[in-house]
Scaffold this motif. Sequence first.
Motif: not given
Length: 316
Positions: A35-37, A42-43, A3-7, A13-14
Amino acid sequence: LTKNQDAYVRMWAFSALRQIAGINDIDYVLTSLGKEEDWKVKVNILNSLPLYKKTSESILDEKLVNAITYKYDDANPNVIHSALRVTALLFSELKDPNQNLQTIKDRLEWFFPPDKAVEWQDKCEAILAYGTIFKDDVKQELLLKMSETENEDLIPYIIKSFQFFKDGMVYKELTDSISKRVQRYNKINNQESGEMVQDATLAAIYRAYVETLSVLKNKVDTENQKRIMLILSEFTGSKDPSILDICFNALNDSIYMSGRKDIKLVLMMDYKELVYPKDKDAMLLFINDFGELKMTEAESILNENLNSPSYDICKA
């Protein structure tokens, strides 16, 4: 961290979370995907899903199907292609029946109509996923698609989709279809030279063809393995390095040990048709294969190469 602000942090993390592949995490992962932008995140989320499948096929439910297929319409092509590739990984080689396969089939076929406003690269990935999952059951659909499509860029991907078939004998119908397609292409483009590979389009088609044959040869009986050997031997005269590389690897297979003498003879004949410097890369591949096959028969040819103006060929 997911949930970190940094993509960048979320992305990794995922990746870390998938190593655990806990079934209880799958709902959270799919919700996060929706929800991911950021396309990179996403990948990574999509690529994590096959590891969850290894834990249990129970994750392959309607929610997962909707989450993945929704990404077929993503704005970023990397996400679309990842979603299609992951679909193939998730829904192929299933141990148990899955009630969502028809939905997957319908959504992949959505890409196929000629007038569908999607990029041709997206269609290619959809075709590969289609063949990977449904294999022999969609033979007629794929053959029809090869015959009807006006987009030559799709043909190699349709051909590659046959690699996943369980019945290797499909190579016969595939060969007939490719022959008709190539004849039609040559007629339309007035290609009448003696060269086997006359342009990049034909190179891509033939490359996909020999690649597919190299897989299907392991799924047929001995007699048909010999027939495939003959076809692959024809393409050692293509002079195209990428095609040659695939053919050499296939023909060096131990299943062709009894035909090794004939293969060596063909290779020597084809090598003599090469011209330096035009065919330098092909010549180097042949020389390397002579070494792989320990071809003492090629000693005279190799000695002649010592007089070549090319350092690479002399050294090889």
